[in-house]
Every structure is written in structure tokens, then in C-alpha cells.
Enzyme design. Sequence first.
Site, PDB file in Angstrom:
ATOM      1  N   GLY A   7      72.184  19.442  44.680  1.00 25.69           N
ATOM      2  CA  GLY A   7      71.690  20.748  45.705  1.00 25.69           C
ATOM      3  C   GLY A   7      70.096  20.309  45.688  1.00 25.69           C
ATOM      4  O   GLY A   7      68.897  21.173  45.469  1.00 25.69           O
ATOM      5  N   ALA A   8      70.129  19.415  46.978  1.00 25.61           N
ATOM      6  CA  ALA A   8      68.379  18.748  47.051  1.00 25.61           C
ATOM      7  C   ALA A   8      67.570  19.011  47.836  1.00 25.61           C
ATOM      8  O   ALA A   8      67.176  18.632  49.308  1.00 25.61           O
ATOM      9  CB  ALA A   8      68.531  17.587  46.717  1.00 25.61           C
ATOM     10  N   GLY A  12      65.724  21.891  45.225  1.00 27.17           N
ATOM     11  CA  GLY A  12      65.657  20.788  44.564  1.00 27.17           C
ATOM     12  C   GLY A  12      64.712  19.867  44.610  1.00 27.17           C
ATOM     13  O   GLY A  12      64.776  19.243  43.633  1.00 27.17           O
ATOM     14  N   ASN A 106      68.380  31.257  42.581  1.00 26.89           N
ATOM     15  CA  ASN A 106      68.020  33.462  43.266  1.00 26.89           C
ATOM     16  C   ASN A 106      69.572  34.050  42.758  1.00 26.89           C
ATOM     17  O   ASN A 106      70.623  33.667  43.473  1.00 26.89           O
ATOM     18  CB  ASN A 106      67.725  33.535  43.996  1.00 26.89           C
ATOM     19  CG  ASN A 106      65.789  33.416  44.497  1.00 26.89           C
ATOM     20  OD1 ASN A 106      66.083  33.259  43.164  1.00 26.89           O
ATOM     21  ND2 ASN A 106      65.749  33.161  45.119  1.00 26.89           N
ATOM     22  N   LYS A 188      63.486  38.969  38.809  1.00 28.36           N
ATOM     23  CA  LYS A 188      63.499  38.206  40.085  1.00 28.36           C
ATOM     24  C   LYS A 188      63.992  38.345  40.965  1.00 28.36           C
ATOM     25  O   LYS A 188      64.126  38.451  42.292  1.00 28.36           O
ATOM     26  CB  LYS A 188      63.511  35.777  39.589  1.00 28.36           C
ATOM     27  CG  LYS A 188      63.475  35.210  40.750  1.00 28.36           C
ATOM     28  CD  LYS A 188      62.067  35.153  40.591  1.00 28.36           C
ATOM     29  CE  LYS A 188      62.403  34.618  42.672  1.00 28.36           C
ATOM     30  NZ  LYS A 188      62.527  33.439  42.989  1.00 28.36           N
TER      31      LYS A 188
HETATM   32  P1  NAD Z   1      67.680  24.984  51.016  1.00 23.44           P
HETATM   33  O1  NAD Z   1      68.705  25.886  51.522  1.00 23.44           O
HETATM   34  O2  NAD Z   1      67.115  24.612  51.051  1.00 23.44           O
HETATM   35  O3  NAD Z   1      69.207  24.031  50.426  1.00 23.44           O
HETATM   36  C1  NAD Z   1      70.344  24.579  50.203  1.00 23.44           C
HETATM   37  C2  NAD Z   1      71.460  23.511  51.271  1.00 23.44           C
HETATM   38  O4  NAD Z   1      71.053  23.495  51.436  1.00 23.44           O
HETATM   39  C3  NAD Z   1      70.647  22.155  50.403  1.00 23.44           C
HETATM   40  O5  NAD Z   1      71.827  20.993  49.838  1.00 23.44           O
HETATM   41  C4  NAD Z   1      70.360  20.967  52.038  1.00 23.44           C
HETATM   42  O6  NAD Z   1      70.308  20.279  52.162  1.00 23.44           O
HETATM   43  C5  NAD Z   1      70.798  22.276  52.503  1.00 23.44           C
HETATM   44  N1  NAD Z   1      70.465  22.703  53.591  1.00 23.44           N
HETATM   45  C6  NAD Z   1      69.098  23.165  53.800  1.00 23.44           C
HETATM   46  N2  NAD Z   1      68.808  22.830  55.016  1.00 23.44           N
HETATM   47  C7  NAD Z   1      69.548  22.507  55.905  1.00 23.44           C
HETATM   48  C8  NAD Z   1      69.848  22.241  57.276  1.00 23.44           C
HETATM   49  N3  NAD Z   1      68.896  22.619  58.167  1.00 23.44           N
HETATM   50  N4  NAD Z   1      71.295  21.707  58.033  1.00 23.44           N
HETATM   51  C9  NAD Z   1      71.814  22.113  56.435  1.00 23.44           C
HETATM   52  N5  NAD Z   1      72.078  21.757  55.680  1.00 23.44           N
HETATM   53  C10 NAD Z   1      70.515  22.566  54.543  1.00 23.44           C
HETATM   54  O7  NAD Z   1      67.935  25.692  49.939  1.00 23.44           O
HETATM   55  P2  NAD Z   1      66.325  26.450  48.376  1.00 23.44           P
HETATM   56  O8  NAD Z   1      65.421  27.284  49.363  1.00 23.44           O
HETATM   57  O9  NAD Z   1      66.102  25.335  47.922  1.00 23.44           O
HETATM   58  O10 NAD Z   1      67.049  27.174  47.533  1.00 23.44           O
HETATM   59  C11 NAD Z   1      68.086  27.103  46.447  1.00 23.44           C
HETATM   60  C12 NAD Z   1      68.442  28.154  45.308  1.00 23.44           C
HETATM   61  O11 NAD Z   1      66.790  28.108  45.042  1.00 23.44           O
HETATM   62  C13 NAD Z   1      68.239  29.219  46.866  1.00 23.44           C
HETATM   63  O12 NAD Z   1      69.373  29.751  45.089  1.00 23.44           O
HETATM   64  C14 NAD Z   1      67.709  30.411  46.204  1.00 23.44           C
HETATM   65  O13 NAD Z   1      67.598  31.329  46.875  1.00 23.44           O
HETATM   66  C15 NAD Z   1      67.130  29.540  45.106  1.00 23.44           C
HETATM   67  N6  NAD Z   1      65.066  29.577  45.391  1.00 23.44           N
HETATM   68  C16 NAD Z   1      64.587  29.597  46.463  1.00 23.44           C
HETATM   69  C17 NAD Z   1      63.070  29.147  46.884  1.00 23.44           C
HETATM   70  C18 NAD Z   1      62.179  29.046  48.551  1.00 23.44           C
HETATM   71  O14 NAD Z   1      61.089  29.621  48.346  1.00 23.44           O
HETATM   72  N7  NAD Z   1      62.774  27.964  49.293  1.00 23.44           N
HETATM   73  C19 NAD Z   1      62.130  29.607  45.722  1.00 23.44           C
HETATM   74  C20 NAD Z   1      63.314  30.031  44.391  1.00 23.44           C
HETATM   75  C21 NAD Z   1      64.277  30.224  44.242  1.00 23.44           C
HETATM   76  C1  AOT Z   2      59.620  33.928  46.131  1.00 21.69           C
HETATM   77  N1  AOT Z   2      61.027  34.115  46.893  1.00 21.69           N
HETATM   78  O1  AOT Z   2      62.457  33.700  45.271  1.00 21.69           O
HETATM   79  C2  AOT Z   2      59.478  32.770  45.070  1.00 21.69           C
HETATM   80  O2  AOT Z   2      61.766  32.977  48.900  1.00 21.69           O
HETATM   81  O3  AOT Z   2      63.674  33.173  47.894  1.00 21.69           O
HETATM   82  C3  AOT Z   2      62.853  32.737  47.873  1.00 21.69           C
HETATM   83  C4  AOT Z   2      61.839  33.100  46.515  1.00 21.69           C
HETATM   84  C5  AOT Z   2      58.898  33.539  44.052  1.00 21.69           C
HETATM   85  C6  AOT Z   2      58.097  35.459  43.841  1.00 21.69           C
HETATM   86  C7  AOT Z   2      58.558  35.660  44.759  1.00 21.69           C
HETATM   87  C8  AOT Z   2      59.178  35.362  46.177  1.00 21.69           C
END
Ligand code: NAD
Ligand code: AOT
Length: 313
Positions: A7-8, A12, A106, A188
Site C-alpha cells: 500500500g504505497a 506508504g 488508522n 489515535k
Molecule cells: P492513500 O489513499 O494515499 O493510499 C492508499 C491506497 O490508495 C494506495 O494503494 C494508493 O495508491 C491508492 N490511491 C491513492 N490515491 C488514489 C487515486 N487518486 N486513485 C486511485 N488509487 C489511489 O492512503 P494513505 O493516506 O497513505 O493512508 C494509509 C493509511 O494510513 C490509512 O489507514 C490512513 O488512515 C492512515 N494514515 C494516513 C495519514 C495521512 O496523513 N495520509 C496519516 C496517518 C495515518
Molecule cells: C493525523 N491525521 O491520521 C495525524 O489524516 O488520517 C489522517 C491522520 C496525526 C495527528 C492528527 C491527525
Amino acid sequence: MKIIIAGAGAMGSRFGLMLHRANHEVVLVDGWQEHIDAINKNGLQANFNGEKIVENISAYNQNEIAKVDFSADLVILFTKAMQLDSMLQSINSLLHEDTKVLCLLNGIGHEDRIKKYVPYQNIFLGNTMWTSGLQGPGKVKLFGDGSIDLQNLAQGQEQAANTIVEALNQADLNAKYSSNILSSIYKKACVNGSVNGLCTILECNIASLGASSYANTIISQIVDEFIAIASAQNIFLDKDEVLTQIKSSFDPETIGLHYPSMYQDLIDNKRLTEIDYINGVIVRKGKQYQISTPYCNFLTELIHSKEEILGVR
Ligand code: NAD
Ligand code: AOT
């Protein structure tokens, strides 16, 4: 260490990039072909705290896993919650008996699904305060600091957990061993359960949400519901500590200017959200434990409505 990022997307890519810069061997596995093609053609392009950098990392589609000749020590799961099962099925053939699998998504309860695919002793749970945003295929914007908490699920795997902590810290990811990861995951989840859904409905960033006294009243009620459900499972959270953590995210100097990943999904990219794995879990567990969860229920239904109105559900 040999590491697969399963999951990049935004997160990622951040972890893949930082681990690769720290000389770990990294392979990205993802399901979005345009993104994979862009990374393989131009490298992973990042605005890394204001500096433009390019990291050449191999990326593969999860549907062509047979092409991946890589015996990983560690897999880091970073799909969206609704993509987790399909990713675990895809990478199954890459897991050998010692491959450790760290879940940093998350939300609550992912271990129940991971157990179906990964031996119990190889599962490690964590959560992270890092953030990230995709700017298009192969392009990511990374700013601010973060941290990671993680723990082994099976007793006796503490040393393996500490080895993962060390590998992450070689990349300055600020990881630490947690002796109570379920509590940390719930804490979280309180942050996400408060800011993700509300910023998405109100269409604002975390700092603007925090500046609203009305929103703060809603957040207090949401947190009460998370704490009640956690207590029913013998996971105890201190409300003041939780609220302090949520309030620290309002600061525009840290991540207040961040639009939560749920906002990025629904508003920016018209994609389904993870609401069912955050507030929705609290509603389902509330029914199980006969605890009333009106705020989480209303917020989950509002997000489902918005998904429908925007044509993604
Ligand atoms: P993401 O949506 O960026 O990526 C997840 C998947 O979706 C990947 O395979 C990606 O290639 C695909 N994807 C992303 N955009 C796309 C598009 N426009 N079209 C088609 N496919 C697409 O997810 P993320 O933000 O990296 O989150 C991953 C996990 O980490 C989740 O559980 C999220 O809640 C958590 N998380 C996210 C953040 C953040 O700031 N983004 C912070 C902390 C935790
Ligand atoms: C976040 N954001 O987890 C991270 O965007 O899904 C997200 C996420 C650290 C602290 C507060 C919010």
C-alpha cells in the site's frame, strides 16, 4: 532490512522513501497502476520539507506479485482499511515463515482480519502520528514530524518488535516500543474519530476545526463514546490526555494545516472513506455492549450521506 511497503499511497510512499534513504532495501507494492508506472519511470518524487527530491524505488502492482523476487524481513501494511483484505490476499505468496507484518493503518480492529492471512507470532500492531499527502501519481508532499508506537501481538516477540523499532529509527521515523498498543491505537482513533469526519463534513483543515468552540463541544462527546467503548474492552484512556493529544493537532505550526486523509479521499479525490473503521466501529461495538453512541452514529451517517451525494457510494 528488506522491507515491502504494501500500500504505497501517501503514507506508504513517505515510509518507503525515508526507509530507502536510510539504505534499507525497499519494494513498493500497490494497486494503482498509474502511480506504479510513474514511480518506475521517474522515481518517487517528493517535496520533502520544502526540498525537491527523487528516490528510485521499484514499484509493483499487487496483481503481478509473481514478478516480485524479494524475500522480505518486514512488510508494512499501509493500504486504506477497505483495501486491506485484497492486499493481504495479493501478497500472501511473498510471506515466508519469518516475515514480520506491521500494520500502521488508522482505525480499530484490523488484527482480526490480518490473523486470517498471517501467523499470529508475525503480527505487529502500531499507529503513527506522521502525515503525508499524494499530489498525483508518483508525487508526494511530506512535511512536519511524527512518531510511531508499535508492539508485538504475540507474547515472546518483544525482541522482534524492538528490531523493527531500530530499523524504523535508522530512517528517523521516531518509533518506540509500546507496552499497551491497544490503548495507543484507541487514543489515535480518538484523534481520527474527532478530526477526520468533522473536517470532511465541515470542509476545513484541522486548525480551523480546532478554532470552533462548537466543534470542540462535539469532539468532547465523540471522545466520551470512544472511551466508553474502550473501557468495555478493558482498555482505559484518560480523557484529559486524549483531549490534549487532539488539541496538539490543531497547532498550525505542527499539523493544523493538514487536511485529514478522509478529507483528501472524499473531497479532493471523490473516493470512499474509512469512516466504517473509525467511528463506525464504535457504533457497532456500542450495539454489542449496549452503550449508546449517538455522536459517532450521526457522524458515520453524515459521511455516508456525503459519499452518496458525491456519487462515490
Ligand atoms: P492513500 O489513499 O494515499 O493510499 C492508499 C491506497 O490508495 C494506495 O494503494 C494508493 O495508491 C491508492 N490511491 C491513492 N490515491 C488514489 C487515486 N487518486 N486513485 C486511485 N488509487 C489511489 O492512503 P494513505 O493516506 O497513505 O493512508 C494509509 C493509511 O494510513 C490509512 O489507514 C490512513 O488512515 C492512515 N494514515 C494516513 C495519514 C495521512 O496523513 N495520509 C496519516 C496517518 C495515518
Ligand atoms: C493525523 N491525521 O491520521 C495525524 O489524516 O488520517 C489522517 C491522520 C496525526 C495527528 C492528527 C491527525
